[in-house]
Design a protein around this motif. Structure first.
Motif, PDB file in Angstrom:
ATOM      1  N   VAL A  96      28.859 -12.557  25.805  1.00  0.00           N
ATOM      2  CA  VAL A  96      28.415 -13.730  26.579  1.00  0.00           C
ATOM      3  C   VAL A  96      26.940 -14.049  26.311  1.00  0.00           C
ATOM      4  CG1 VAL A  96      30.176 -13.550  28.374  1.00  0.00           C
ATOM      5  CG2 VAL A  96      28.023 -12.299  28.638  1.00  0.00           C
ATOM      6  N   GLY A  97      26.218 -13.164  25.637  1.00  0.00           N
ATOM      7  CA  GLY A  97      24.825 -13.407  25.294  1.00  0.00           C
ATOM      8  C   GLY A  97      24.205 -12.134  24.774  1.00  0.00           C
ATOM      9  N   PRO A  98      23.021 -12.166  24.209  1.00  0.00           N
ATOM     10  CA  PRO A  98      22.295 -13.376  23.823  1.00  0.00           C
ATOM     11  C   PRO A  98      22.833 -13.913  22.504  1.00  0.00           C
ATOM     12  CG  PRO A  98      21.025 -11.439  23.211  1.00  0.00           C
ATOM     13  CD  PRO A  98      22.271 -10.935  23.866  1.00  0.00           C
ATOM     14  N   GLY A  99      22.444 -15.131  22.171  1.00  0.00           N
ATOM     15  CA  GLY A  99      22.896 -15.709  20.913  1.00  0.00           C
ATOM     16  C   GLY A  99      22.728 -17.211  20.912  1.00  0.00           C
ATOM     17  N   LEU A 100      23.300 -17.839  19.889  1.00  0.00           N
ATOM     18  CA  LEU A 100      23.221 -19.294  19.771  1.00  0.00           C
ATOM     19  C   LEU A 100      24.241 -19.912  20.722  1.00  0.00           C
ATOM     20  CD1 LEU A 100      23.271 -19.331  15.849  1.00  0.00           C
ATOM     21  CD2 LEU A 100      21.257 -19.623  17.321  1.00  0.00           C
ATOM     22  N   ILE A 101      23.825 -20.878  21.507  1.00  0.00           N
ATOM     23  CA  ILE A 101      24.704 -21.393  22.553  1.00  0.00           C
ATOM     24  C   ILE A 101      26.028 -21.936  22.015  1.00  0.00           C
ATOM     25  CG2 ILE A 101      23.356 -23.578  22.690  1.00  0.00           C
ATOM     26  CD1 ILE A 101      25.305 -21.959  25.589  1.00  0.00           C
ATOM     27  N   GLY A 102      25.964 -22.743  20.948  1.00  0.00           N
ATOM     28  CA  GLY A 102      27.201 -23.321  20.398  1.00  0.00           C
ATOM     29  C   GLY A 102      28.148 -22.237  19.914  1.00  0.00           C
ATOM     30  N   SER A 103      27.579 -21.218  19.288  1.00  0.00           N
ATOM     31  CA  SER A 103      28.375 -20.111  18.764  1.00  0.00           C
ATOM     32  C   SER A 103      28.990 -19.280  19.890  1.00  0.00           C
ATOM     33  CB  SER A 103      27.492 -19.214  17.887  1.00  0.00           C
ATOM     34  OG  SER A 103      27.092 -19.916  16.745  1.00  0.00           O
ATOM     35  N   LEU A 104      28.160 -18.948  20.891  1.00  0.00           N
ATOM     36  CA  LEU A 104      28.655 -18.159  22.028  1.00  0.00           C
ATOM     37  C   LEU A 104      29.824 -18.867  22.707  1.00  0.00           C
ATOM     38  CD1 LEU A 104      25.287 -17.088  23.707  1.00  0.00           C
ATOM     39  CD2 LEU A 104      26.953 -15.545  22.658  1.00  0.00           C
ATOM     40  N   LEU A 105      29.705 -20.185  22.849  1.00  0.00           N
ATOM     41  CA  LEU A 105      30.750 -20.948  23.545  1.00  0.00           C
ATOM     42  C   LEU A 105      32.102 -20.845  22.847  1.00  0.00           C
ATOM     43  CD1 LEU A 105      28.811 -24.156  24.647  1.00  0.00           C
ATOM     44  CD2 LEU A 105      30.065 -22.578  26.156  1.00  0.00           C
ATOM     45  N   GLY A 161      18.892  -9.126  13.500  1.00  0.00           N
ATOM     46  CA  GLY A 161      18.275 -10.335  12.989  1.00  0.00           C
ATOM     47  C   GLY A 161      17.411 -11.034  14.032  1.00  0.00           C
ATOM     48  N   GLY A 162      17.748 -10.840  15.300  1.00  0.00           N
ATOM     49  CA  GLY A 162      17.017 -11.540  16.354  1.00  0.00           C
ATOM     50  C   GLY A 162      16.259 -10.614  17.288  1.00  0.00           C
ATOM     51  N   HIS A 163      16.490  -9.298  17.202  1.00  0.00           N
ATOM     52  CA  HIS A 163      15.900  -8.376  18.182  1.00  0.00           C
ATOM     53  C   HIS A 163      15.473  -7.067  17.548  1.00  0.00           C
ATOM     54  CE1 HIS A 163      18.262 -11.190  20.549  1.00  0.00           C
ATOM     55  NE2 HIS A 163      17.387 -10.975  21.501  1.00  0.00           N
ATOM     56  N   THR A 164      14.446  -6.474  18.123  1.00  0.00           N
ATOM     57  CA  THR A 164      14.024  -5.120  17.740  1.00  0.00           C
ATOM     58  C   THR A 164      13.546  -4.473  19.033  1.00  0.00           C
ATOM     59  OG1 THR A 164      13.356  -5.973  15.577  1.00  0.00           O
ATOM     60  CG2 THR A 164      12.544  -3.801  16.160  1.00  0.00           C
ATOM     61  N   ALA A 185      11.658 -10.325  14.790  1.00  0.00           N
ATOM     62  CA  ALA A 185      12.492  -9.126  14.712  1.00  0.00           C
ATOM     63  C   ALA A 185      12.417  -8.582  13.289  1.00  0.00           C
ATOM     64  CB  ALA A 185      13.927  -9.476  15.050  1.00  0.00           C
ATOM     65  N   ALA A 186      12.766  -7.299  13.145  1.00  0.00           N
ATOM     66  CA  ALA A 186      12.696  -6.681  11.806  1.00  0.00           C
ATOM     67  C   ALA A 186      13.644  -7.401  10.835  1.00  0.00           C
ATOM     68  CB  ALA A 186      13.042  -5.200  11.905  1.00  0.00           C
ATOM     69  N   GLY A 187      14.840  -7.761  11.306  1.00  0.00           N
ATOM     70  CA  GLY A 187      15.797  -8.459  10.433  1.00  0.00           C
ATOM     71  C   GLY A 187      15.264  -9.824  10.012  1.00  0.00           C
ATOM     72  N   GLU A 188      14.598 -10.461  10.947  1.00  0.00           N
ATOM     73  CA  GLU A 188      14.002 -11.772  10.673  1.00  0.00           C
ATOM     74  C   GLU A 188      12.917 -11.619   9.596  1.00  0.00           C
ATOM     75  OE1 GLU A 188      12.576 -13.108  14.416  1.00  0.00           O
ATOM     76  OE2 GLU A 188      11.896 -15.053  13.667  1.00  0.00           O
ATOM     77  N   ALA A 189      12.153 -10.535   9.689  1.00  0.00           N
ATOM     78  CA  ALA A 189      11.111 -10.273   8.686  1.00  0.00           C
ATOM     79  C   ALA A 189      11.740 -10.076   7.306  1.00  0.00           C
ATOM     80  CB  ALA A 189      10.286  -9.050   9.081  1.00  0.00           C
ATOM     81  N   LEU A 286      19.948   6.828  19.100  1.00  0.00           N
ATOM     82  CA  LEU A 286      21.010   5.956  18.603  1.00  0.00           C
ATOM     83  C   LEU A 286      20.430   4.812  17.784  1.00  0.00           C
ATOM     84  CD1 LEU A 286      22.805   5.511  22.074  1.00  0.00           C
ATOM     85  CD2 LEU A 286      23.127   7.363  20.406  1.00  0.00           C
ATOM     86  N   LEU A 287      20.699   4.828  16.496  1.00  0.00           N
ATOM     87  CA  LEU A 287      20.279   3.707  15.651  1.00  0.00           C
ATOM     88  C   LEU A 287      21.394   2.663  15.681  1.00  0.00           C
ATOM     89  CD1 LEU A 287      18.057   2.804  13.627  1.00  0.00           C
ATOM     90  CD2 LEU A 287      19.415   3.856  11.814  1.00  0.00           C
ATOM     91  N   SER A 288      21.035   1.375  15.682  1.00  0.00           N
ATOM     92  CA  SER A 288      22.083   0.350  15.723  1.00  0.00           C
ATOM     93  C   SER A 288      21.547  -1.024  15.351  1.00  0.00           C
ATOM     94  CB  SER A 288      22.703   0.293  17.121  1.00  0.00           C
ATOM     95  OG  SER A 288      21.733  -0.128  18.051  1.00  0.00           O
ATOM     96  N   GLY A 289      22.463  -1.968  15.113  1.00  0.00           N
ATOM     97  CA  GLY A 289      22.095  -3.336  14.727  1.00  0.00           C
ATOM     98  C   GLY A 289      22.146  -3.504  13.217  1.00  0.00           C
ATOM     99  N   GLY A 290      22.145  -4.750  12.762  1.00  0.00           N
ATOM    100  CA  GLY A 290      22.318  -5.052  11.336  1.00  0.00           C
ATOM    101  C   GLY A 290      21.368  -4.323  10.414  1.00  0.00           C
ATOM    102  N   VAL A 291      20.101  -4.195  10.809  1.00  0.00           N
ATOM    103  CA  VAL A 291      19.108  -3.551   9.941  1.00  0.00           C
ATOM    104  C   VAL A 291      19.391  -2.042   9.812  1.00  0.00           C
ATOM    105  CG1 VAL A 291      16.623  -3.141   9.593  1.00  0.00           C
ATOM    106  CG2 VAL A 291      17.401  -5.339  10.468  1.00  0.00           C
ATOM    107  N   ALA A 292      20.139  -1.489  10.766  1.00  0.00           N
ATOM    108  CA  ALA A 292      20.502  -0.068  10.694  1.00  0.00           C
ATOM    109  C   ALA A 292      21.402   0.214   9.494  1.00  0.00           C
ATOM    110  CB  ALA A 292      21.177   0.373  11.988  1.00  0.00           C
TER     111      ALA A 292
END
Ligand code: KG4
Ligand code: ZN
Length: 358
Positions: A96-105, A161-164, A185-189, A286-292
């Protein structure tokens, strides 16, 4: 119990089914299916995600992905979705979040419709917390799988991509934010600097690949701001400017840039992780997320944590569970069973990692 997990917070359309294993097994969650459709190629053309394009693609992909996931999970492509949903699914989990509103919907409205029609409970999931749950999945014999269940208290690093963000997890559902990036965020970098050096979107995997065969010990060219600050704050936005300025010199090749960028990001993440372990002394990290999924990060963190004289166990999910998928959504829902009626599901595009859903 079989849980259907739906994930559409960014550019993936992902649906998975997970099942809890009989009591007595250390790792409780088994994957029955894990289908991910990515619109990565579409975004590679524009050099990044255009939210409207991502959501339109997700609308096209949702029903085929759902159908494939149900058929794969129950090994029966003769039965229709309706029969499989009715007979096998016990709850529907959705980001339900966080994310792009159109995509989440797209995901949330699909989940609500399924919940209403098949009268199955809905479990709303925080996408960032769900990333951490990649560490609770029994993923077979893949490299990187530890086959142990994390113990509390745990410190988690969600790096996407959006959070660290660093969090302290005292138990399921008991999460405190400890620190994180002050800007990008690290992914954004990874994504933004990749573009500057002519590599495609998504930048993380492209930079990782471009640096694979580069052999030079001096990988300390770019600054690592805040690496020695006495907290868990980080800053990655200056890296873009530093890279942009250096490209004007015309001195280096793509492999040099890729290796230098990767090392600067990895050093910061590893150094802050070691600081977090020293300060909070968790039983698990616990390591996690796309950059992991980044192999240099996995390697350096493993090396550093194993050289520490303490009892923190490192958990690193297999790469396909690091990037966005439905398995982690369903697994998070299994351990946090806040069941609601379909009318009560709402999107929250700016949900924080420590937001208590109920
Ligand atoms: O978790 P994720 O799939 O989506 C978000 O929730 O944001 O993370 C996507 C991010 C992108 O920035 C991508 O470049 C990065 O993860 N990424 C990587 C690797 N694979 C994906 N970064 C570094 N190395 C990788 N191998
Ligand atoms: Zn994600």
């Amino acid at each position: 119990m079989n849980i259907l997990g739906i994930e559409t917070s960014c550019d993936e359309t992902a649906v998975a089914v997970v099942k809890d294993l009989p009591a007595g097994r250390q790792v409780a969650i088994e994957i029955l299916s894990n289908v991910v459709a990515s619109s990565e190629k579409l975004h590679a053309k524009t050099g990044g995600i255009i939210p409207e394009n991502a959501a339109r693609k997700q609308l096209d992909s949702m029903l085929p992905v759902l159908t494939e996931s149900l058929h794969f999970a129950f090994d029966d492509s003769r039965k229709d979705n309706s029969t499989l949903m009715t007979q096998h699914i016990d709850a529907i989990a959705v980001t339900v979040g966080p994310g792009l509103i159109g995509s989440l919907l797209v995901g949330v409205e699909t989940a609500k419709t399924l919940s209403m029609i098949y009268k199955k409970p809905l479990i709303p999931v925080n996408h960032l917390v769900a990333h951490l749950y990649a560490n609770w999945v029994d993923s077979g014999l893949e490299v990187g799988t530890s086959h142990r269940t994390p113990k509390f208290p745990a410190v988690g690093l969600v790096v996407s991509g959006g959070h660290t963000d660093f969090v302290l997890m005292r138990n399921h559902g008991d999460i405190t934010w400890l620190g994180g990036t002050r800007d990008d965020a690290a992914g954004e970098a990874f994504d933004k600097t990749a573009r500057l050096i002519g590599l495609p979107y998504p930048g993380g995997p492209a930079i990782s690949k471009a640096s694979e065969n580069y052999n030079d010990d001096r990988l300390d060219f770019f600054p690592r701001p805040m690496i020695n600050s006495d907290d868990l704050d980080m800053s990655f936005s200056g890296l873009k400017t530093a890279v942009l300025n250096e490209t004007k010199s015309g001195k280096h090749n793509q492999e040099w840039y890729a290796s230098q960028i990767q090392e600067a990001i990895v050093d910061t993440l590893v150094s802050k992780s070691i600081f977090a372990i020293g300060k909070y002394k968790p039983r698990s990290f616990l390591l996690s997320g796309g950059v992991a999924a980044n192999s240099r990060l996995r390697e350096k963190l493993t090396q550093k944590i194993s050289s520490l004289k303490n009892a923190t166990a490192l958990f690193v999910p297999p790469p396909r569970l690091c990037t966005d998928n439905g398995v982690v959504i369903a697994t998070c829902a299994y351990y946090n069973q806040y069941k609601i009626g379909w009318k009560d599901a709402e999107t929250n595009p700016s949900m924080a990692i420590d937001f208590a859903i109920l």
